[in-house]
Scaffold this active site. Structure first.
Site, PDB file in Angstrom:
ATOM      1  N   GLU A  89       0.820  -1.213   0.000  1.00 19.32           N
ATOM      2  CA  GLU A  89       0.000   0.000   0.000  1.00 19.32           C
ATOM      3  C   GLU A  89       0.852   1.259   0.000  1.00 19.32           C
ATOM      4  OE1 GLU A  89      -2.343  -2.887   2.748  1.00 19.32           O
ATOM      5  OE2 GLU A  89      -0.293  -2.610   2.054  1.00 19.32           O
ATOM      6  N   CYS A 299      -0.591   0.124   7.966  1.00 15.77           N
ATOM      7  CA  CYS A 299      -1.273   0.590   6.759  1.00 15.77           C
ATOM      8  C   CYS A 299      -2.682   1.110   7.083  1.00 15.77           C
ATOM      9  CB  CYS A 299      -1.341  -0.527   5.725  1.00 15.77           C
ATOM     10  SG  CYS A 299       0.279  -0.931   5.008  1.00 15.77           S
ATOM     11  N   LYS A 302      -2.167   4.647   8.251  1.00 19.14           N
ATOM     12  CA  LYS A 302      -1.784   5.550   7.165  1.00 19.14           C
ATOM     13  C   LYS A 302      -2.959   5.841   6.244  1.00 19.14           C
ATOM     14  CE  LYS A 302       3.186   4.668   7.243  1.00 19.14           C
ATOM     15  NZ  LYS A 302       4.407   4.307   6.501  1.00 19.14           N
TER      16      LYS A 302
END
Length: 502
Positions: A89, A299, A302
């Site tokens: 990602e 992830c 984020k």
């Protein structure tokens, strides 16, 4: 216009046909994860049509990344020439930023083929109204979005996941859901871990979290002390307590899928109670390293940040009138929970207020495809059912951007694949998406534009370091400050010394 399966199929085709064998896993013993950004462009400039179902669109992969690895904090460098986080990602997002920098150069060069058109302020640009971007990931993002229930019919027995199972995972933040059999998507969307986390003020830090173990609760909430609106900080949608309704044919929740991501230092840790109580939900987490703790946030965290600040980052915000938000996030076939995805990416930040103009908690669409990635852990396991070979994550990461010069980049341990110890620090060792390379691309963009055509934040300024340019993006930094103070309070930031390169 487009479906989750169409986006997944396009990404898988791009992976097979546009990415070389170099950097891909050995199918006999390795697996990897895939992520991409797809540009969806409608044939008309009008945003609303009487019958949107008839709207013709063009879909194009503009950025792609593979990878499962993350470097430890002891390998971080002050020169900005190493990739700290090589999860798919993050590689895809940084590849997307490289694409955006190229598109901004096209716009500044007055080329109509750019995705940007002039904004209302000098030096500012905005996305063409008929273009959106869709993010695809072959798997559920590591961290909070991966903490989802494992359910089974009451008359079917299975071995619950144990703490040892989670500890035995690869150190690159791979959740147990890849190792276990797939669950029915519709069931998993309705289920979630039935634990409440409340944020409460303590003497040591601003907030900590406490678990209550009432498995019959109907809501999972994260409340901030002093909130007057009880709905302002809910961290989860209404959940179903299937364990009380198995007589009606509903699946029984027996455990939760694990994430390898660790709770951030100084914050509450997981309860690690076997079964449903193993994880706390709604918490910030860092990706684990092999014995060396990382400074890279999960992830899930984020994605939550990008959903408020946009995907463009601080540097590109100098040139943009509005943040660039993803319209949808699509996950490939794997264990998945709609509730956990909403909790992790949208709801943790929904309550924040006083963001600068243009910034918001975006209501991104969350979808799942029924198509499986051919090199996912689960797919490789299904092929290698009778093999005794231990499956391991592929050590390489692949970056691809829709740019004319060197679109492809294959890295290992944060540097271009094939870099020797002696070669570390050389220009040839750098990934095209490491901080210093993206910074230099940005600087070339700035110098290509005359002073009078630059935005206010860059005009007649004496900015030198990467840190200087990031801090000068005032509206972005203000939004990030608000987000950290109101929602992502434990975020692990890189020390300034890692950002003072030129």
């Amino acid at each position: 216009m487009w479906s989750a399966d169409e986006i997944a199929e396009l990404c898988y085709l791009h992976y097979r046909t546009r990415l070389p064998k170099q950097g891909k896993p050995d199918r006999n013993r390795e697996w990897t994860s895939l992520a991409a950004v797809v540009k969806v462009e409608s044939a008309t400039q009008r945003e609303v049509l009487p019958s949107p179902g008839n709207l013709q669109v063009t879909k194009e992969v503009v950025a792609m990344g593979t990878g499962t690895k993350c470097i430890g904090q002891n390998k971080m460098r002050k020169t900005g020439d190493i990739l700290n986080d090589s999860h798919a990602e993050i590689v895809a997002k940084r590849s997307f930023q490289r694409y955006l920098l190229y598109q901004m150069w096209l716009a500044a060069s007055h080329q109509q083929c750019s995705i940007f058109i002039p904004g209302t302020e000098t030096g500012k640009w905005k996305l063409k109204p008929n273009i959106i971007f869709v993010f695809f990931s072959s798997h559920t993002p590591c961290g909070d979005a991966s903490i989802i229930p494992i359910s089974e019919p009451e008359n079917q027995l299975s071995k619950p996941v144990t703490g040892d199972d989670a500890a035995g995972q690869s150190a690159e933040c791979i959740s147990n859901h890849d190792r276990l059999g797939p669950e029915d998507k519709r069931k998993s969307e309705k289920m979630a871990s039935n634990h409440i986390i409340k944020r409460m003020k303590t003497d040591d830090d601003d907030y900590s979290s406490v678990i209550t173990e009432d498995l019959a609760v109907q809501q999972v909430s994260v409340k901030r002390v002093g909130d007057t609106n009880p709905k302002s900080c809910e961290c989860s949608a209404e959940i179903q307590t299937a364990n009380k309704e198995t007589g009606l044919g509903r699946p029984k929740v027996v455990d939760v899928y694990r994430t390898g991501a660790k709770c951030v230092p100084g914050e509450l840790g997981d309860a690690r109670i076997p079964g449903l109580g193993y994880h706390c939900v709604g918490l910030l987490r860092v990706k684990p390293g092999r014995g060396d703790r990382t400074c890279s946030m999960s992830c899930s965290d984020k994605l939550a940040r990008w959903n408020v600040l946009g995907c463009q980052g601080a540097l590109l915000m100098h040139f943009l009138q509005y943040p660039l938000y993803l319209s949808a996030i699509i996950v490939g076939k794997c264990p998945y929970s709609q509730e956990a995805m909403r909790r992790a990416i949208i709801e943790r930040c929904q309550h924040i207020s006083y963001l600068p103009d243009g910034f918001l908690t975006h209501e991104v669409k969350l979808l799942q495809s029924d198509l499986q990635f051919e090199h996912s852990r689960q797919a490789i396991q299904e092929v290698q059912t009778n093999s005794r070979t231990k499956l391991v994550p592929c050590s390489a990461a692949i970056s691809w951007s829709a740019v004319p010069e060197q679109p492809l980049d294959v890295t290992s341990d944060g540097f271009r694949q094939g870099t020797t110890k002696k070669g570390i620090g050389s220009h040839q060792s750098r990934s095209k998406i490491c901080k210093v390379e993206l910074f230099h691309t940005f600087q070339k963009l700035v110098t290509s534009i005359s002073q009078e055509d630059l935005p206010d934040t860059l005009r007649m300024k004496t900015l030198e370091t990467y840190w200087d340019y990031k801090e000068a993006a005032l509206n972005y930094q203000e939004a990030w400050k608000v987000l950290r103070s109101q929602a992502l309070t434990g975020w692990v930031k890189n020390a300034k010394e890692y950002l003072h390169f030129t």
